[in-house]
Enzyme design. Sequence first.
Site, PDB file in Angstrom:
ATOM      1  N   SER A  29       0.829  -1.215   0.018  1.00 27.04           N
ATOM      2  CA  SER A  29       0.080  -0.001   0.002  1.00 27.04           C
ATOM      3  C   SER A  29       0.863   1.160  -0.177  1.00 27.04           C
ATOM      4  O   SER A  29       0.592   2.402  -0.668  1.00 27.04           O
ATOM      5  CB  SER A  29      -1.033   0.031   1.112  1.00 27.04           C
ATOM      6  OG  SER A  29      -1.863  -0.872   1.357  1.00 27.04           O
ATOM      7  N   GLY A 101      -5.842  -3.465  -8.046  1.00 20.36           N
ATOM      8  CA  GLY A 101      -7.063  -2.889  -7.677  1.00 20.36           C
ATOM      9  C   GLY A 101      -6.507  -1.569  -7.043  1.00 20.36           C
ATOM     10  O   GLY A 101      -6.955  -0.417  -7.466  1.00 20.36           O
ATOM     11  N   SER A 174     -13.771   0.908   2.262  1.00 21.67           N
ATOM     12  CA  SER A 174     -12.499   0.784   1.300  1.00 21.67           C
ATOM     13  C   SER A 174     -11.615   1.945   1.278  1.00 21.67           C
ATOM     14  O   SER A 174     -12.025   3.210   0.946  1.00 21.67           O
ATOM     15  CB  SER A 174     -13.142   0.881  -0.172  1.00 21.67           C
ATOM     16  OG  SER A 174     -12.115   0.687  -1.140  1.00 21.67           O
ATOM     17  N   ASP A 327      -7.072  -8.239   4.208  1.00 23.14           N
ATOM     18  CA  ASP A 327      -6.391  -9.063   3.273  1.00 23.14           C
ATOM     19  C   ASP A 327      -5.858 -10.464   4.107  1.00 23.14           C
ATOM     20  O   ASP A 327      -5.063 -11.173   3.289  1.00 23.14           O
ATOM     21  CB  ASP A 327      -5.063  -8.314   2.549  1.00 23.14           C
ATOM     22  CG  ASP A 327      -5.489  -7.173   1.927  1.00 23.14           C
ATOM     23  OD1 ASP A 327      -6.588  -7.261   1.500  1.00 23.14           O
ATOM     24  OD2 ASP A 327      -4.752  -6.119   1.675  1.00 23.14           O
TER      25      ASP A 327
END
Length: 450
Positions: A29, A101, A174, A327
Site C-alpha cells: 500500500s 485494484g 474501502s 487481506d
Amino acid sequence: MSSHGDPIPMTSRKTRNLRGTAHVPGDKSISHRSLILGALSVGETTIDGLLEGQDVLDTASAMRAFGAEVTDHGGGRWSVHGVGVGGFAEPDQVIDCGNSGTGVRLIMGAMATSPITATFTGDASLNSRPMGRVTDPLALFGAQSYGREGGRLPLTIVGAADPVPVRYEVPVPSAQVKSAVLLAGLNAPGQTVVIEKEATRDHTERMLAGFGAELSVTEEDGKRVITLTGQPELQPQSIIVPRDPSSAAFPVCAALIVEGSDVLVPNIGLNPTRAGLFYTLQDMGADLVFENPREEGGEPVADLRARFSPDMKGIEVPPDRAASMIDEYPVLSVVAAFAEGKTHMPGVKELRVKESDRIDAMAQGLRAAGLTVDEGEDWWTVHGLGHGKVPGGATVESRLDHRIAMSFLVLGMASEQPVKVDDAGPIATSFPIFERLMADLGARIERANG
Ligand code: S3P
C-alpha cells in the site's frame, strides 16, 4: 501487466521446524502511494525499500506514462521526479494495471481532476472487479467515465477540466475508494471532505500530510471525517517503506502451525489500521510476541516472533476488526483449520470483491482439503480440526489471487498430505521472494507436479 505467463503449479509438503529470520518485502500500500504522491510533487522523491512486486512495477510504469520520471537505482532504492498536482500529461497508451485494484483505483483518482483522458485495463481478475465504487464519486468532481457493463475495465476516464470539490461518504469500507477521492481532491479548488463509517488503512492521509498537504481528520457521530484543502504544492520526500504486515502474515502463520517452529519477522509496520490479524492470532492462543516495539517514520513497528502453537482455539473474530485485517482472512482461515473448534468471521462482504471471491476460493479449497466450512454472503465459519488432524491432499485453484496461492501453500506445510496450487504465478504481484524466503525457513515447496 495483464498478460499472465504460463501457470506455475507448486506443491507444498508437511515439514517441521521452520527456523530463522524472515525479511519480508516493503509494504504494498505504501509503495503504490509513494510512487503516486512522488509523481504529484514538484521535484525528486526518493523511496527506499519499495516493494518490487508486479503490482507496484505496473504503478511505476503508469506514473511514467503520465509524465513523471521514475528511476530504479537498484537495491530497492527508487526515485520519482514529479510533475506536480495538476501536472499529469495525457498518456499515449492504455494504462495496464495488471492485477492491482489499488494501483488502478488510486491512479484513476489522481488523474480524474486534470483535463486529460486515459484508458485503463488489467488482467482477467482486475477486469472483473467493480469500479463504479470509484467512478461514482469521481463523477461528482466532474469526471466522466465509460466502462464495460457494471463499470468494469477496460474503462476510459475523461478528467474534469473545471473540477469542483466534493463531500463524499464512502458507502463501503474501502481505503482504495477513500484514497481515490482524496487524490482527486488534490486538484480541485477548496475543500474536499471524505467521510468513513469504519476506519480503513490511513496511509494516504498520513502520507498526504507528510508531503505537505493541508489535511485534518476529525470524528463526528462516530465517523471519521477527512478534510483536504485542494491545490497544494506537494513537497518531495525521502521515504523509507516499512515491511508489509500483510506479507509478514504468511511466515508468521506458517510458524504457528508447523511443529517445532520459531521464526522472527523483523521490522513490521503495526499501524493499527493494518495489524488486526496479529491480535486475532493472539486471541486464538498463538505464541506470537511483538519484540522490540518502537516507532519509525511516525508508524509503530516491532519484530514479530512466532512459535509453533499446538493449542490454538477457534474464536469469534470481531467484525469491527475486519478492515484492519481484510487481506489476512485467507491465511487466518488456514490457521483456523489447525485450531480446535469453530472460527467465525462475520462482517466480511468485501472479501467477495477482492482479486478473487476470497470466501468462495478458500471455502472450496479448504473443503477439498478435508475441512468443513459454512458461508453466507458476508460471513464464513471454519470448523477447526486441531494440530495433526488436517487431511490436505487437494489440488486447489489460486484464481489469479496471490493471497489464495500463498495461503494454500502454508496449509500444505502442516497438513497430513501435500497441497498443490494450480498456479502460484500470481504470488509475484506482492511477494516475489516468497518461495525462497519460505524455503530458507525450511518449507518444502516444489514447482510442478508432485
Ligand atoms: C488497499 C486497500 C484494501 C486492500 C488492498 C490494499 C490499499 O482494498 O484490500 O489490498 O492499499 O488501499 P479496499 O480498499 O478494496 O478495501
